[in-house]
Design an enzyme around this catalytic site. Structure first.
Site, mmCIF file in Angstrom:
data_model
loop_
_atom_site.group_PDB
_atom_site.id
_atom_site.type_symbol
_atom_site.label_atom_id
_atom_site.label_comp_id
_atom_site.label_asym_id
_atom_site.label_seq_id
_atom_site.Cartn_x
_atom_site.Cartn_y
_atom_site.Cartn_z
ATOM 1 C CG ASP A 182 -23.992 -32.328 30.723
ATOM 2 O OD1 ASP A 182 -25.039 -32.397 31.392
ATOM 3 O OD2 ASP A 182 -23.605 -31.282 30.181
ATOM 4 C CG ASP B 114 -17.327 -21.914 28.213
ATOM 5 O OD1 ASP B 114 -18.497 -22.312 27.975
ATOM 6 O OD2 ASP B 114 -16.457 -22.646 28.715
ATOM 7 C CD GLU C 104 -16.213 -26.256 29.079
ATOM 8 O OE1 GLU C 104 -16.703 -25.283 28.479
ATOM 9 O OE2 GLU C 104 -16.239 -26.352 30.324
HETATM 10 C C1 F6R Z 1 -25.965 -28.988 31.611
HETATM 11 C C2 F6R Z 1 -25.452 -28.481 30.348
HETATM 12 C C3 F6R Z 1 -24.754 -27.170 30.278
HETATM 13 C C4 F6R Z 1 -25.636 -26.025 30.792
HETATM 14 C C5 F6R Z 1 -24.849 -24.724 30.783
HETATM 15 C C6 F6R Z 1 -25.673 -23.565 31.287
HETATM 16 O O1 F6R Z 1 -26.582 -30.245 31.422
HETATM 17 O O2 F6R Z 1 -25.574 -29.143 29.376
HETATM 18 O O3 F6R Z 1 -24.382 -26.915 28.952
HETATM 19 O O4 F6R Z 1 -26.759 -25.927 29.977
HETATM 20 O O5 F6R Z 1 -23.696 -24.864 31.568
HETATM 21 O O6 F6R Z 1 -25.938 -23.732 32.642
HETATM 22 P P1 F6R Z 1 -26.932 -22.747 33.415
HETATM 23 O O7 F6R Z 1 -28.282 -23.008 32.889
HETATM 24 O O8 F6R Z 1 -26.802 -23.146 34.867
HETATM 25 O O9 F6R Z 1 -26.443 -21.376 33.147
#
Ligand code: F6R
Length: 237
Positions: free
Chosen positions: A67, A132, A139
């Site tokens: 992403d 979440d 999401e």
């Molecule tokens: C980012 C992604 C998100 C993160 C998630 C957890 O490329 O795909 O799904 O893996 O937001 O983020 P952290 O590791 O910062 O807690």
């Protein structure tokens, strides 16, 4: 599904990097799917170490990231392209032309999806998980969205990611993300999670119903997925 619990983030990083080493060694031109955020950073450090020691050769590896924020230029300090360059690509012998991060300016979701299809799909996908339950930036929603698409970030995700920006208002409200189908079409998936703030999402993803309100729960339907967790992330299982 396999659930593996490790004592800390460093041990997870070594295990995840070993899985990458195996896949990269097994197949020339392997396609790896990569994630950003805090959780994969120790794994990327370990991959850099293994590359320096000559254990992993990235010269033929092709990567696709999950992403990118909409509206951030490639060199913006908080863009995921910049994150990947700084945390991994600048330090290994990967050909940058073989690295792909969705373009948050062009927002060419359909093209990104097609490119991944044309190359034969992702062989090994690395995932984190949002507090979440999001994977990529898919999401919680009423329905699963399957192809790469433009997503609206939840308030929870904006709160969680504000730590990377000067203030909360600077966090983009939308992102371009591989869809649930793009992720599920990967041949092998490893999801890594650390910390108490992931425990609820991890328990719901593994033991709860498969539902778009908990996007990571879809992984229960994947035939080759491993969860690599520390004790805190596993504490509500
Ligand atoms: C980012 C992604 C998100 C993160 C998630 C957890 O490329 O795909 O799904 O893996 O937001 O983020 P952290 O590791 O910062 O807690």
């Amino acid at each position: 599904m396999q659930v593996l619990v490790y004592k800390d983030a460093e041990t997870i990083a070594r295990a995840a990097a070993a899985i990458f080493a195996g896949e990269i060694t097994r197949k020339d031109g392997v396609v790896i799917g990569l994630a950003t955020g805090s959780t994969p950073v120790p794994t990327y450090r370990e991959l850099i170490r293994l590359n320096r020691e000559g254990v992993i050769d990235f010269s033929k590896v092709i990567s696709y990231n999950l992403d990118e924020y909409v509206g951030l230029q490639h060199d913006h300090p908080c863009s995921y392209r910049r994150f990947m360059n700084e945390q991994l690509f600048d330090h290994i012998n990967i050909d940058k032309a073989n690295t792909h991060v969705p373009d948050g300016i062009a927002c060419n979701a359909a093209e990104y999806e097609q490119e991944i299809k044309d190359i034969g799909g992702v062989d090994l996908q690395l995932l984190g998980i949002g507090s979440d339950g999001h994977i990529g930036f898919n999401e919680p929603a009423d329905e699963f969205v399957y192809p790469t698409n433009i997503v609206k970030l939840t308030d929870q995700t904006i709160d969680d990611n504000a730590r990377f920006f000067n203030n909360r208002d600077e966090v983009p409200k939308t992102a371009i993300s591989m869809g649930i189908g793009t992720i599920m079409s990967a041949k092998r998936i490893i999801l890594i999670a650390t910390g108490k703030n992931k425990a609820r999402a991890i328990a719901a993803a593994i033991n709860g119903p498969v539902a778009p309100a908990m996007p990571a729960s879809i992984l229960q339907m994947h035939q080759n997925v491993q969860f690599l967790l520390d004790e805190d992330a596993a504490s509500e299982l």
